[in-house]
Design a protein around this motif. Structure first.
Motif, PDB file in Angstrom:
ATOM      1  N   ALA A   1      42.718  49.000  34.280  1.00  0.00           N
ATOM      2  CA  ALA A   1      42.670  47.546  34.102  1.00  0.00           C
ATOM      3  C   ALA A   1      42.005  47.188  32.779  1.00  0.00           C
ATOM      4  O   ALA A   1      42.485  46.312  32.052  1.00  0.00           O
ATOM      5  N   GLN A   2      40.927  47.870  32.446  1.00  0.00           N
ATOM      6  CA  GLN A   2      40.242  47.608  31.183  1.00  0.00           C
ATOM      7  C   GLN A   2      41.133  47.947  29.996  1.00  0.00           C
ATOM      8  O   GLN A   2      41.160  47.217  28.999  1.00  0.00           O
ATOM      9  N   GLU A   3      41.867  49.037  30.094  1.00  0.00           N
ATOM     10  CA  GLU A   3      42.788  49.408  29.025  1.00  0.00           C
ATOM     11  C   GLU A   3      43.894  48.364  28.872  1.00  0.00           C
ATOM     12  O   GLU A   3      44.265  47.992  27.763  1.00  0.00           O
ATOM     13  N   PHE A   4      44.417  47.884  30.007  1.00  0.00           N
ATOM     14  CA  PHE A   4      45.469  46.873  29.965  1.00  0.00           C
ATOM     15  C   PHE A   4      44.980  45.585  29.314  1.00  0.00           C
ATOM     16  O   PHE A   4      45.691  44.967  28.523  1.00  0.00           O
ATOM     17  N   LEU A   5      43.765  45.175  29.639  1.00  0.00           N
ATOM     18  CA  LEU A   5      43.229  43.929  29.084  1.00  0.00           C
ATOM     19  C   LEU A   5      43.069  43.995  27.569  1.00  0.00           C
ATOM     20  O   LEU A   5      43.004  42.957  26.915  1.00  0.00           O
ATOM     21  N   LYS A   6      43.041  45.169  27.001  1.00  0.00           N
ATOM     22  CA  LYS A   6      42.905  45.316  25.552  1.00  0.00           C
ATOM     23  C   LYS A   6      44.247  45.335  24.838  1.00  0.00           C
ATOM     24  O   LYS A   6      44.292  45.372  23.612  1.00  0.00           O
ATOM     25  N   THR A   7      45.342  45.242  25.598  1.00  0.00           N
ATOM     26  CA  THR A   7      46.665  45.163  24.991  1.00  0.00           C
ATOM     27  C   THR A   7      46.996  43.701  24.706  1.00  0.00           C
ATOM     28  O   THR A   7      46.353  42.782  25.229  1.00  0.00           O
ATOM     29  N   GLU A   8      48.004  43.479  23.894  1.00  0.00           N
ATOM     30  CA  GLU A   8      48.436  42.106  23.579  1.00  0.00           C
ATOM     31  C   GLU A   8      48.860  41.367  24.851  1.00  0.00           C
ATOM     32  O   GLU A   8      48.491  40.212  25.068  1.00  0.00           O
ATOM     33  N   LYS A   9      49.649  42.030  25.688  1.00  0.00           N
ATOM     34  CA  LYS A   9      50.116  41.398  26.931  1.00  0.00           C
ATOM     35  C   LYS A   9      48.937  41.095  27.857  1.00  0.00           C
ATOM     36  O   LYS A   9      48.862  40.010  28.438  1.00  0.00           O
ATOM     37  N   GLY A  10      48.007  42.040  27.980  1.00  0.00           N
ATOM     38  CA  GLY A  10      46.833  41.828  28.826  1.00  0.00           C
ATOM     39  C   GLY A  10      45.974  40.684  28.325  1.00  0.00           C
ATOM     40  O   GLY A  10      45.458  39.879  29.102  1.00  0.00           O
ATOM     41  N   GLU A  11      45.829  40.604  27.011  1.00  0.00           N
ATOM     42  CA  GLU A  11      45.033  39.522  26.407  1.00  0.00           C
ATOM     43  C   GLU A  11      45.668  38.164  26.688  1.00  0.00           C
ATOM     44  O   GLU A  11      44.977  37.199  27.024  1.00  0.00           O
ATOM     45  N   LYS A  12      46.980  38.088  26.589  1.00  0.00           N
ATOM     46  CA  LYS A  12      47.669  36.820  26.860  1.00  0.00           C
ATOM     47  C   LYS A  12      47.499  36.394  28.305  1.00  0.00           C
ATOM     48  O   LYS A  12      47.260  35.213  28.589  1.00  0.00           O
ATOM     49  N   ILE A  13      47.597  37.341  29.218  1.00  0.00           N
ATOM     50  CA  ILE A  13      47.430  37.025  30.639  1.00  0.00           C
ATOM     51  C   ILE A  13      45.997  36.586  30.916  1.00  0.00           C
ATOM     52  O   ILE A  13      45.760  35.594  31.608  1.00  0.00           O
ATOM     53  N   ALA A  14      45.033  37.316  30.364  1.00  0.00           N
ATOM     54  CA  ALA A  14      43.626  36.957  30.559  1.00  0.00           C
ATOM     55  C   ALA A  14      43.337  35.571  29.990  1.00  0.00           C
ATOM     56  O   ALA A  14      42.652  34.761  30.623  1.00  0.00           O
ATOM     57  N   ASP A  15      43.871  35.279  28.800  1.00  0.00           N
ATOM     58  CA  ASP A  15      43.668  33.960  28.195  1.00  0.00           C
ATOM     59  C   ASP A  15      44.239  32.855  29.073  1.00  0.00           C
ATOM     60  O   ASP A  15      43.617  31.806  29.250  1.00  0.00           O
ATOM     61  N   LYS A  16      45.423  33.084  29.627  1.00  0.00           N
ATOM     62  CA  LYS A  16      46.054  32.080  30.486  1.00  0.00           C
ATOM     63  C   LYS A  16      45.200  31.813  31.732  1.00  0.00           C
ATOM     64  O   LYS A  16      44.980  30.659  32.106  1.00  0.00           O
ATOM     65  N   ILE A  17      44.692  32.871  32.335  1.00  0.00           N
ATOM     66  CA  ILE A  17      43.849  32.720  33.521  1.00  0.00           C
ATOM     67  C   ILE A  17      42.537  32.027  33.169  1.00  0.00           C
ATOM     68  O   ILE A  17      42.100  31.111  33.876  1.00  0.00           O
ATOM     69  N   LEU A  18      41.906  32.449  32.076  1.00  0.00           N
ATOM     70  CA  LEU A  18      40.640  31.834  31.670  1.00  0.00           C
ATOM     71  C   LEU A  18      40.824  30.370  31.288  1.00  0.00           C
ATOM     72  O   LEU A  18      39.979  29.525  31.620  1.00  0.00           O
ATOM     73  N   ASP A  19      41.918  30.053  30.610  1.00  0.00           N
ATOM     74  CA  ASP A  19      42.199  28.663  30.250  1.00  0.00           C
ATOM     75  C   ASP A  19      42.384  27.809  31.509  1.00  0.00           C
ATOM     76  O   ASP A  19      41.881  26.685  31.582  1.00  0.00           O
ATOM     77  N   GLY A  20      43.099  28.362  32.489  1.00  0.00           N
ATOM     78  CA  GLY A  20      43.302  27.640  33.748  1.00  0.00           C
ATOM     79  C   GLY A  20      41.996  27.406  34.483  1.00  0.00           C
ATOM     80  O   GLY A  20      41.758  26.314  35.017  1.00  0.00           O
ATOM     81  N   GLY A  21      41.155  28.411  34.507  1.00  0.00           N
ATOM     82  CA  GLY A  21      39.852  28.261  35.157  1.00  0.00           C
ATOM     83  C   GLY A  21      38.975  27.239  34.456  1.00  0.00           C
ATOM     84  O   GLY A  21      38.312  26.423  35.099  1.00  0.00           O
TER      85      GLY A  21
END
Length: 76
Positions: A10-30
């Motif tokens: 999961a940590q490795e995925f979050l460091k990818t471009e796709k993972g970063e975009k997903i994390a940003d979308k979730i954080l923005d929603g929160g």
């Protein structure tokens, strides 16, 4: 597969471009939900928390990782 393997992947995925975009979308929603619930009374603190969470989760280069002057992710 144990919990440590899942966590590492999961940590490795979050460091990818796709993972970063997903994390940003979730954080923005929160952050948007928190601002709505509080009537934007704590928008600055919510933004700071969102930026800190983004830095902790991934690369820390999301769209709101800027200080009040808009100088960059680390506020220099």
């Amino acid at each position: 597969m144990n919990f440590n393997d899942i966590s590492r992947k999961a940590q490795e995925f979050l460091k990818t471009e796709k993972g970063e975009k997903i994390a940003d979308k979730i954080l923005d929603g929160g952050a948007a939900a928190a601002n709505k619930v509080t009537g934007n009374k704590h928008a600055d603190k919510i933004k700071d928390a969102r930026v800190a969470a983004d830095k902790h989760l991934g690369r820390g280069d999301g769209p709101t990782d800027r200080d009040a002057r808009g100088t960059g992710p680390d506020g220099r």
